[in-house]
Enzyme design. Sequence first.
Site, short mmCIF file in Angstrom:
data_model
loop_
_atom_site.label_atom_id
_atom_site.label_comp_id
_atom_site.label_asym_id
_atom_site.label_seq_id
_atom_site.Cartn_x
_atom_site.Cartn_y
_atom_site.Cartn_z
N HIS A 79 0.84 -1.20 0.00
CA HIS A 79 0.00 0.00 0.00
C HIS A 79 0.87 1.25 0.00
O HIS A 79 0.65 2.18 -0.80
CB HIS A 79 -0.91 -0.04 1.24
CG HIS A 79 -1.73 1.19 1.44
ND1 HIS A 79 -3.08 1.24 1.18
CD2 HIS A 79 -1.39 2.43 1.89
CE1 HIS A 79 -3.54 2.44 1.45
NE2 HIS A 79 -2.53 3.19 1.89
N GLU A 80 1.87 1.28 0.87
CA GLU A 80 2.73 2.47 0.97
C GLU A 80 3.62 2.61 -0.25
O GLU A 80 3.81 3.71 -0.78
CB GLU A 80 3.58 2.39 2.24
CG GLU A 80 2.84 2.76 3.51
CD GLU A 80 2.38 4.21 3.52
OE1 GLU A 80 3.04 5.05 2.88
OE2 GLU A 80 1.36 4.50 4.15
N HIS A 83 2.21 4.40 -3.31
CA HIS A 83 2.20 5.87 -3.31
C HIS A 83 3.46 6.40 -3.99
O HIS A 83 3.39 7.32 -4.82
CB HIS A 83 2.15 6.41 -1.88
CG HIS A 83 0.86 6.15 -1.17
ND1 HIS A 83 -0.36 6.49 -1.69
CD2 HIS A 83 0.61 5.59 0.04
CE1 HIS A 83 -1.32 6.15 -0.84
NE2 HIS A 83 -0.76 5.60 0.22
#
Length: 279
Positions: A79-80, A83
């Site tokens: 998820h991170e 980004h």
Amino acid sequence: MSEPWPAPPPPGEWQPPRGGWQPPPPGPPPAARRQGPDPRTVVWILLGVGVLAFLVETGRVARFSIIYFCVLIPSIILHEVSHGFVANALGDDTAKRAGRLTLNPLAHVDPMGSVVVPALLVLTTNVAFGWAKPVPVSVNRLRRPRDYSVLVALAGPATNAVLFVACALAFRVWFHPTLFAATSDQLPLWSQVALVGGLANISVGLFNLVPIPPLDGSAVVERLVPARSLHAYYRMRPFGMILVFLFALFVFRSAGVGTHLLNAELHLWNAVSGSNFGV
């Protein structure tokens, strides 16, 4: 989430932040550091693995809980990382220069948010949330900051959605829905991994869509705030973390809310995987 909030921008300068995003430093971003993993992070990980192994060996923790914890960590890390990948594609290479566009978990693990908090929640509530070290993103380096900042923020939940679908399709392959077991413990191991992976990713994705700073959903709200009102919005933003913890506490402590959320996730899982789990 653990990094300090940047100061509000001066009048006339727009600077949309997200949790963990930092204002751009003067000059080009620093080059990536070629250093080994933080020894303290390694110690925390080894300690967590050792504790979990002991609890499993002594029969104090169900296999389902261990699988949930093990799939939750890579889900949060991916998820991170997403980004940073999207930001790099849209003009900001801060994460790349910082060496954070890597799938090496040691580069992203936050000892408290990635190990301690999820482990304690899994052991006490069978539900967990957590966080990795925020990937640095300098929004003003994006080619279209106000528009592209929303895409960067939503990249995380979108990644969790893709992983959710992948787990559901894998479940179809490993365990045919017509042979469905009555409980998760009766499933083969890899089918359990797929089921728990799907539930963990939909939980992480939906939680991050809550429109409270510094969660990703707040980027959509921030984009809708008129430029003339951004200063007032920035002054309220530091209190967002308190609201996030209160929201999480309310969800985990309220049996009714938690049950409704789990049922909604199971219905979504069944619709995609073609199974009838929990029905």
